[in-house]
Design an enzyme around this catalytic site. Sequence first.
Site, mmCIF file in Angstrom:
data_model
loop_
_atom_site.group_PDB
_atom_site.id
_atom_site.type_symbol
_atom_site.label_atom_id
_atom_site.label_comp_id
_atom_site.label_asym_id
_atom_site.label_seq_id
_atom_site.Cartn_x
_atom_site.Cartn_y
_atom_site.Cartn_z
ATOM 1 N N GLY A 12 -35.369 -18.109 59.135
ATOM 2 C CA GLY A 12 -34.755 -17.078 59.981
ATOM 3 C C GLY A 12 -33.323 -17.362 60.379
ATOM 4 N N SER A 13 -32.617 -18.190 59.582
ATOM 5 C CA SER A 13 -31.216 -18.457 59.977
ATOM 6 C C SER A 13 -30.370 -17.188 59.854
ATOM 7 C CB SER A 13 -30.624 -19.608 59.165
ATOM 8 O OG SER A 13 -30.433 -19.255 57.823
ATOM 9 N N ASN A 102 -32.202 -5.062 52.084
ATOM 10 C CA ASN A 102 -32.636 -6.444 51.848
ATOM 11 C C ASN A 102 -31.432 -7.265 51.397
ATOM 12 O OD1 ASN A 102 -34.442 -8.687 51.198
ATOM 13 N ND2 ASN A 102 -34.187 -8.121 49.043
ATOM 14 N N HIS A 104 -30.564 -10.480 48.892
ATOM 15 C CA HIS A 104 -31.118 -11.338 47.841
ATOM 16 C C HIS A 104 -30.101 -12.426 47.525
ATOM 17 C CE1 HIS A 104 -33.867 -12.360 44.648
ATOM 18 N NE2 HIS A 104 -32.812 -12.562 43.890
ATOM 19 N N SER A 136 -26.595 -10.394 47.023
ATOM 20 C CA SER A 136 -26.669 -8.947 46.796
ATOM 21 C C SER A 136 -27.376 -8.324 47.995
ATOM 22 C CB SER A 136 -27.479 -8.626 45.540
ATOM 23 O OG SER A 136 -26.932 -9.264 44.408
ATOM 24 N N ASP A 145 -36.425 -5.957 44.457
ATOM 25 C CA ASP A 145 -35.005 -6.215 44.154
ATOM 26 C C ASP A 145 -34.367 -5.198 43.208
ATOM 27 O OD1 ASP A 145 -35.238 -8.557 45.694
ATOM 28 O OD2 ASP A 145 -35.935 -9.687 43.957
ATOM 29 N N GLU A 174 -23.916 -15.231 53.041
ATOM 30 C CA GLU A 174 -24.852 -14.382 53.798
ATOM 31 C C GLU A 174 -24.407 -14.263 55.258
ATOM 32 O OE1 GLU A 174 -28.964 -14.980 51.319
ATOM 33 O OE2 GLU A 174 -28.625 -16.358 52.979
#
Length: 189
Positions: A12-13, A102, A104, A136, A145, A174
């Site tokens: 969960g970072s 999402n 990825h 992505s 995905d 991210e």
Amino acid sequence: MKRIVIFASGSGSNAENIVRYFSDSNAIEISLILSNRKDAFVHERAKKLGIPSYTFNKGEFEEAGLILETLKQYKIDFIVLAGFLLKVSQPILDAFPNRIINIHPALLPKFGGKGMYGDKVHQAVIDTGEKESGISIHYVNEHYDEGDVIFQAACEVLPDDSVNDVAQKVHQLEYKYFPEVIEKVVLNK
Ligand code: GAR
């Protein structure tokens, strides 16, 4: 105020980074964190951050009734998957059209699909001798995905990079980009 739920299966970072990014926002609130794993570290983070978090099992996730009820109760507008393992079921897709995204940890369409999660993705990138990887961010549809890509960013993969090295580079991308992209998509900017 747009209210977001984050689904996360592991550490969960990203979830924590997103919560912190929006903590002063008057347009977006992270209202809830849901996980398919009771022992996921994301629950500890949620507790520390003061965000409610709950666990659902796979059956409940696929059947979706209880999940949708919970999302309604928390007046959720948008779903963010941040390190989430399960495929999103049709009732949830139907209830949130174009409102589920999402992240990825690779440059889709490469290294996506069922079972491609976390370090497994980075290992595959190394095994294939890729010179770059990245992130992505994409809309979620009924296939793993495969939804439309919204944003990508790349990083270099060096010949002697370990899985951990690649994971770190990807995580940095991210943390930098995911909250900004969420903000743009949710607020239609
Ligand atoms: C992240 O790198 C995310 O991109 C990846 O899992 C990691 C979760 O880390 N997601 C996938 O692999 C989805 N197929 P975190 O729990 O520390 O945010």
